[in-house]
Design a protein around this motif. Structure first.
Motif, mmCIF file in Angstrom:
data_model
loop_
_atom_site.group_PDB
_atom_site.id
_atom_site.type_symbol
_atom_site.label_atom_id
_atom_site.label_comp_id
_atom_site.label_asym_id
_atom_site.label_seq_id
_atom_site.Cartn_x
_atom_site.Cartn_y
_atom_site.Cartn_z
ATOM 1 N N ASP A 91 -21.732 40.906 39.728
ATOM 2 C CA ASP A 91 -22.022 41.060 41.162
ATOM 3 C C ASP A 91 -22.114 42.528 41.575
ATOM 4 O O ASP A 91 -22.839 42.863 42.505
ATOM 5 C CB ASP A 91 -20.955 40.377 42.022
ATOM 6 N N THR A 92 -21.351 43.391 40.890
ATOM 7 C CA THR A 92 -21.376 44.823 41.212
ATOM 8 C C THR A 92 -22.078 45.617 40.110
ATOM 9 O O THR A 92 -21.856 46.816 39.966
ATOM 10 C CB THR A 92 -19.951 45.372 41.439
ATOM 11 N N ALA A 113 -22.232 46.054 46.339
ATOM 12 C CA ALA A 113 -23.269 45.473 45.483
ATOM 13 C C ALA A 113 -24.665 45.955 45.897
ATOM 14 O O ALA A 113 -25.530 46.151 45.034
ATOM 15 C CB ALA A 113 -23.199 43.948 45.511
ATOM 16 N N GLN A 145 -14.343 40.858 50.894
ATOM 17 C CA GLN A 145 -15.580 40.208 50.463
ATOM 18 C C GLN A 145 -16.809 40.923 51.038
ATOM 19 O O GLN A 145 -17.819 41.100 50.342
ATOM 20 C CB GLN A 145 -15.584 38.728 50.864
ATOM 21 N N GLN A 179 -17.283 44.108 49.102
ATOM 22 C CA GLN A 179 -17.930 43.897 47.807
ATOM 23 C C GLN A 179 -19.434 43.699 47.987
ATOM 24 O O GLN A 179 -20.217 44.217 47.184
ATOM 25 C CB GLN A 179 -17.317 42.708 47.069
ATOM 26 N N ARG A 180 -19.852 42.992 49.018
ATOM 27 C CA ARG A 180 -21.291 42.821 49.258
ATOM 28 C C ARG A 180 -21.956 44.161 49.568
ATOM 29 O O ARG A 180 -23.058 44.447 49.103
ATOM 30 C CB ARG A 180 -21.529 41.813 50.375
ATOM 31 N N THR A 234 -18.018 43.538 37.511
ATOM 32 C CA THR A 234 -18.557 42.181 37.390
ATOM 33 C C THR A 234 -20.075 42.256 37.498
ATOM 34 O O THR A 234 -20.622 43.266 37.965
ATOM 35 C CB THR A 234 -18.046 41.262 38.523
#
Length: 159
Positions: A76-77, A11, A4, A7-8, A74
């Motif tokens: 988010d990315t 992003a 997680q 992923q942040r 997604t």
């Protein structure tokens, strides 16, 4: 670092890439903005190394290449997928980049290269193709694929 957090981190990077043409000028921008030794490069490289050690990156293996798609495209990315490979003195399967490919090269062996490129960023334009090759040692390569698009070819000997 966990998936997680990874992923942040991704992003934050893809937010700066969204809407930019995937071309040589993007490669120049990346290597100027986030060069080897910059906080962003070092944070991404460290996250990749940690993910491999902890087993949530490169958790598959085929033909001497460890790999894995950790993030599907997604919002988010910013519609980029994220794959990481761990390669040592080997050429991978030939493929085409329908929308281009943005690579972060993290040598694990001093002097290791990816398609002839040292540590840093490499960008392949839409429609380009290659057999990804790590030479002179071992490297991790993080692939950002717009819309997750990649097409593997049937001819494994294609160059």
């Amino acid at each position: 670092m966990c998936p997680q957090d990874f992923q942040r981190l991704i992003a934050r990077v893809t937010a700066q890439l969204a809407g930019r043409p995937v071309d040589a000028s993007l490669g120049e921008w990346l290597n100027t903005t986030w060069p080897v030794g910059s906080d962003t490069y070092d944070e991404l490289a460290s996250a990749c190394r940690t993910g491999v050690v902890e087993g949530w990156l490169c958790n598959r293996e085929h033909g001497g290449i460890r790999y894995g798609r950790i993030i599907k495209p997604t919002p988010d990315t910013h519609d980029f997928s994220v794959d990481v490979v761990d390669m040592q003195d080997i050429a991978g399967p030939h493929h085409v980049h329908p929308h281009g490919e943005i690579d972060l090269i993290v040598p694990l062996t001093d002097g290791a290269t990816f398609d002839g490129h040292p540590a840093g960023w490499c960008v392949y334009e839409p429609g380009s193709a290659h057999r990804p090759t790590v030479a002179h040692g071992q490297a991790l390569v993080l692939y950002l694929l717009p819309q997750g698009a990649i097409e593997f070819t049937r001819d494994a000997t294609a160059t």
